[in-house]
Structures are given as C-alpha cells and as structure tokens.
Scaffold this motif. Structure first.
Motif, mmCIF file in Angstrom:
data_model
loop_
_atom_site.group_PDB
_atom_site.id
_atom_site.type_symbol
_atom_site.label_atom_id
_atom_site.label_comp_id
_atom_site.label_asym_id
_atom_site.label_seq_id
_atom_site.Cartn_x
_atom_site.Cartn_y
_atom_site.Cartn_z
ATOM 1 N N UNK A 291 0.706 -1.311 0.076
ATOM 2 C CA UNK A 291 -0.037 0.106 -0.027
ATOM 3 C C UNK A 291 0.953 1.286 0.125
ATOM 4 N N UNK A 292 0.698 2.097 -0.959
ATOM 5 C CA UNK A 292 1.521 3.427 -1.180
ATOM 6 C C UNK A 292 0.365 4.532 -1.219
ATOM 7 N N UNK A 293 -0.715 4.500 -1.561
ATOM 8 C CA UNK A 293 -1.429 5.849 -1.657
ATOM 9 C C UNK A 293 -2.829 5.440 -1.054
ATOM 10 N N UNK A 294 -3.358 6.478 -0.356
ATOM 11 C CA UNK A 294 -4.878 6.802 0.012
ATOM 12 C C UNK A 294 -5.289 7.725 -0.879
ATOM 13 N N UNK A 295 -6.202 7.518 -1.811
ATOM 14 C CA UNK A 295 -6.714 8.293 -2.862
ATOM 15 C C UNK A 295 -7.645 9.284 -2.232
ATOM 16 N N UNK A 296 -8.134 10.333 -3.126
ATOM 17 C CA UNK A 296 -9.167 11.163 -2.712
ATOM 18 C C UNK A 296 -10.591 10.439 -2.606
ATOM 19 N N UNK A 297 -11.283 10.765 -1.538
ATOM 20 C CA UNK A 297 -12.668 10.316 -1.479
ATOM 21 C C UNK A 297 -12.648 8.574 -0.999
ATOM 22 N N UNK A 298 -11.498 8.224 -0.756
ATOM 23 C CA UNK A 298 -11.582 6.871 -0.309
ATOM 24 C C UNK A 298 -11.903 6.538 1.203
ATOM 25 N N UNK A 299 -12.081 7.384 1.679
ATOM 26 C CA UNK A 299 -12.540 7.083 3.082
ATOM 27 C C UNK A 299 -13.875 8.225 3.331
ATOM 28 N N UNK A 300 -14.451 8.489 2.210
ATOM 29 C CA UNK A 300 -15.626 9.565 2.488
ATOM 30 C C UNK A 300 -16.898 9.079 2.852
ATOM 31 N N UNK A 301 -16.997 7.672 2.438
ATOM 32 C CA UNK A 301 -18.314 6.871 2.643
ATOM 33 C C UNK A 301 -18.264 6.456 4.262
ATOM 34 N N UNK A 302 -17.325 6.105 5.014
ATOM 35 C CA UNK A 302 -17.399 5.750 6.257
ATOM 36 C C UNK A 302 -17.738 6.735 7.380
ATOM 37 N N UNK B 128 1.681 8.615 0.570
ATOM 38 C CA UNK B 128 1.039 9.844 0.156
ATOM 39 C C UNK B 128 -0.580 9.445 0.556
ATOM 40 N N UNK B 129 -1.074 10.811 1.348
ATOM 41 C CA UNK B 129 -2.360 10.893 1.844
ATOM 42 C C UNK B 129 -3.016 11.908 1.237
ATOM 43 N N UNK B 130 -3.820 11.761 0.428
ATOM 44 C CA UNK B 130 -4.493 12.833 -0.465
ATOM 45 C C UNK B 130 -5.125 13.700 0.554
ATOM 46 N N UNK B 131 -5.088 14.983 0.277
ATOM 47 C CA UNK B 131 -5.946 16.010 1.085
ATOM 48 C C UNK B 131 -7.370 15.888 1.080
ATOM 49 N N UNK B 132 -7.841 15.162 0.305
ATOM 50 C CA UNK B 132 -9.353 14.876 0.507
ATOM 51 C C UNK B 132 -9.720 13.417 0.457
ATOM 52 N N UNK B 133 -8.751 12.893 1.109
ATOM 53 C CA UNK B 133 -8.949 11.249 1.423
ATOM 54 C C UNK B 133 -10.093 11.037 2.364
ATOM 55 N N UNK B 134 -10.410 12.014 3.063
ATOM 56 C CA UNK B 134 -11.727 11.645 3.995
ATOM 57 C C UNK B 134 -13.127 12.581 3.067
ATOM 58 N N UNK B 135 -12.847 12.889 2.007
ATOM 59 C CA UNK B 135 -14.158 13.570 1.426
ATOM 60 C C UNK B 135 -13.570 15.120 0.938
#
Length: 477
Positions: free
Chosen positions: A291-302, A318-325
C-alpha cells in the motif's frame, strides 16, 4: 373449637411434610456429592497418576448467574492420550482443559453440564460423526493448533447450544456440505490459518450451513483471493488478515461494525473499496506490504467510523488532502465527528495537508510515531493539536528527532526559493569568482608589445657592475 383443632392438625401435618422433604433432599444431595466426589477423584486423580505431576488440577467455583456449584478441571501439559482419560466426566463440571497433550483423536466424552472444552495444541487429525453428541450443554469448543484435515459429515451433531467454535491453525480443506448446520446458535467461528481452506470452494452460508446468527467470523491466512458473503447476513465482525486480496471485497454484509483487512495486497485505497462499509466503526488496514497511496474520497463513505489504523504499512507515503472527502473547512468540520482514533504509526508519510486540521482536531488519539516528518511551515499547524501525536521531526536537520510539540514554532520555516535555485546561485558565484581571478592575473602580466626603451651601455646605472668587470676579463673589448 373443632375448627381450631383441625387447623392445628393441618399445620402439624404440613410442618412434618416440610421437614421430611428437607431430610430427603439433604440425603439426596449428600449421596450426589459422595458420588460426585468419587467421580472427581477418578478423573482428577486416577490410580495410575496419583501423587504424580500427571494429575489434573480440579477446583470448585461458583458459576454465574446463580452462583451454583461448578467444577473446573485443568489437564493441560500432562502428555495424555485418549486412552488415559475417563470418558464419563464428573458431575457439575463446567470446563475441561485438555490442551498441550498428545491426543491423536478426540475422546467421546459424556457430560450434561460441560460448557467449555479446550483441545488446542494436540495431534488430532480428524473428527468423526457424533464426536461431541454426548456433550449436549457445550457452548465453547476450541480445536485450534491441531492437524485436522478431515471432518466427517455430522462431526458437530448434538451441539445445539454451541456458541464459539475455534478451528484455527489446522489443515481444513474439502469440507462436507452443511457441516455447520447443526450449530443453531453459533455466534463466533474461527477458521484462520487453514491455508488450503480456499480449495473447498464452498459458500459458508449456503454450502457449509453457517447459521444466520453468526456475528464474528475470522478467515485470516486462508489464501483467499476474493470473498462473497451475503449482503443481508447479520455479521458484526470480520477478519481477513494475511490473505491475497488485491481489493476489499465488494460484497460484504451491510451490518459489519469491525473489519480487519490488514496484510493483504492492496497497492492503493480507492473510493470503491469502502463504498459499502457505511456501518463500519472499526477499520484496520495495517501491515500492508504494497500500500502506497490513499486516494481522494477513499474514506468519504465511512461516516460512522470511530477507529482507523494504517499502522506499519511501511510503503504508505501519500495521503490525499481529500482522502476523507471534499476539503474540510470550519463550516464542514462536523462531518467526521464519529472518528476518534487514527493511527499512521510506522508509515512513510512526511507531511499532512492543513485542510485535515479540523478532522485531526476532533480526535481523541492520533498516533504519528515513527513518521519521517518534514517539519516546515506547511506542518506548523500540527503543533496546535490538542492531543500528543508522538510525531518527531526528521527534517530539517536542526530539529531532527524532536517532538513536533516540543520544537519551536519559528523552526518550522519554508525556503522562499526552491533548492535548485540555491544551487544555481552557488554555481554562479563560483563561476564569477573564477572569472575575476583570471582577469586579475591576466591584468598583472606584461603585454607582448611592451619593450625596454633604455638600452644597456656606458650610461647605464648597471655599467660599473656589468661592463667594467667584463672589460677587465676580456681586454679585446
């Protein structure tokens, strides 16, 4: 008067009957205790093992909920074989521990009060039909750490009250259909570390007969490349650690509250991985080797997620600035109020976008231990968090190793020019210095066109030193 006498007679008869009943009950209890004492001695202290270390440890306790008498027997580490055991268990027995022995088969024990049976760490290789049919009150059965590779149909017959079944660390494969159907109230099933389990190809619910009351399922290290579970199954906890999953399975029960997908083959976390995890409150994505990246909106549904851990995913950088939405601002900072614990411990994340500040501020626990943090002006907001993150600066060198919360705020500075610009300036200064030195040297050297106008002769100030001595030595001059 007659009625009074009759009442006295009736009262006396009732008192006599009550006393007689108590005497009979006491005699029955004494007889039962005597019988139980004999059975206990026979099982715990057999003639062949009396006064030796092979005797079991037996203790009487008060069992819940009514405080009734219960007998617990520990026969672990005794090197017992099936032939060494008495098959009829003592009265009032509540639990029996036969772990770490030399059992090569499961003894067909008999008891109507046994609730827990531990057979872990033995040499059992198969289960036969009706193996536990005489243990009708059994609620917990632990068969882990054996070599069970063959189970006959009906191996779990006669266990209508079984709630916990542990089959972890065996060699399960090619299981018979409807194997778990007799387990009507089974709540916890552990089949972890059966690397050939995937060969059966049977569906757990329709093929193997798992009941719809199952709430906890563990399938760690079962060589699973994919998994399909009924969406409407009332499963609460699912563990899929150390399998071969490249994506989080798309078809999982909607009622899941806890999911452990650690140590699988995901290279990046995408929105479709968590799209159906709307009820999950605990999510573990730990020890990921790829695992290298957490993309945008990857955690937006939880939205109801309370605990999230990426611990020891050592390639995560890499943790996208919008990973949580979408980008969180003050007006939308209440979106993730459920999240309380977040761990990036042991990952390779170097910085976090300041748009995550509202989310991080509401956390009760944030673990950044072991991260190579780039403590510059873009990360200075991390100092203002109300929780201790245990994060330490890796760069710049002047504050390397210091806790983020301990470092001075003015040390979190950003260079106005990029690094390549500083290098270019240094090279330019070196080139200019070299050119200046060259010009100075060239300026001090005489020009080729310059000749001496004063000739050497009699009128020269050096005549007395050069010409006169020569004439004396050479008279021909």
């Amino acid at each position: 008067m007659a009625s009074l006498k009759s009442l006295q007679i009736v009262s006396g008869l009732l008192t006599f009957v009550l006393l007689l009943t108590q005497l009979l009950a006491h005699a029955h209890v004494v007889q039962a205790e005597n019988i139980d004492a004999a059975d206990t001695d026979r099982f715990c202290y057999p003639e062949s093992s009396k006064n030796t270390r092979r005797s079991c440890e037996c203790s009487n306790v008060s069992a819940s909920p009514w405080g009734n008498r219960a007998l617990r027997i520990d026969c672990s580490y005794k090197d017992y074989r099936a032939a060494d055991l008495s098959l009829v268990l003592p009265l009032y027995i509540d639990s029996l521990d036969l772990s770490w022995n030399a059992l090569d088969s499961v003894p067909i024990l008999s008891s109507d009060s046994l609730h827990q049976l531990n057979l872990r760490h033995n040499n059992v290789s198969q289960l036969v039909a009706g193996n536990f049919k005489l243990l009708t009150s059994l609620r917990e059965l632990y068969l882990g750490w054996n070599s069970i590779g063959r189970l006959e149909a009906g191996s779990f017959d006669g266990l209508p009250h079984l709630q916990v079944l542990d089959l972890a660390h065996n060699n399960l494969h090619l299981l018979p259909g409807k194997l778990f159907a007799p387990l009507l109230v089974l709540g916890t099933l552990d089949i972890s570390w059966n690397r050939r389990f995937n060969e059966s190809g049977e569906d757990l619910y329709t093929g193997l007969g798992v009941n719809w009351k199952l709430s906890t399922l563990r399938l760690d290290a079962c060589s699973l490349g994919d998994l399909h579970l009924p969406v409407n199954a009332p499963l609460k906890e699912l563990s899929l650690r150390r399998n071969q999953l490249k994506r989080i399975p798309a078809q999982l029960p909607e009622t899941l509250l806890r999911l452990d997908i650690s140590d699988n083959l995901l290279e990046e976390l995408l929105p479709e991985d968590t799209f159906n995890l709307t009820q999950v409150r605990q999510l573990f994505i730990e020890d990921m080797p790829l695992l290298q990246r957490v993309m945008a909106n990857a955690l937006a549904h939880v939205d109801v997620l309370e605990t999230l851990s990426f611990q020891n995913s050592r390639q995560l950088s890499h943790l996208d600035a919008e990973a949580f939405g979408p980008t969180m601002t003050t007006s939308t900072s209440t979106k993730k109020t459920a999240l309380r614990s977040l761990s990036f411990r042991g990952t390779m994340l170097r910085t976090f976008n300041s748009t995550l500040a509202p989310l991080f501020t509401q956390l009760a626990e944030l673990d950044l231990n072991g991260l190579p943090l780039q403590c510059d002006c873009e990360l200075v907001w991390l100092k203002q968090l109300p929780v201790e993150t245990n994060g330490r600066c890796y760069k710049p060198n002047r504050i390397r190793g210091m806790l983020v919360t301990s470092a001075r705020g003015d040390a979190f500075s950003c260079d106005t020019w990029p690094r390549w610009a500083y290098g270019l300036v240094v090279l330019s200064l070196i080139a200019l210095s070299a050119a200046g030195i060259y010009l100075i040297v060239m300026g001090l050297r005489p020009h080729r066109g310059v000749t001496m106008r004063r000739k050497v002769g009699a009128g020269s100030p050096y005549a007395r030193v050069t010409i006169e001595p020569n004439r004396q030595e050479n008279p021909h001059y």
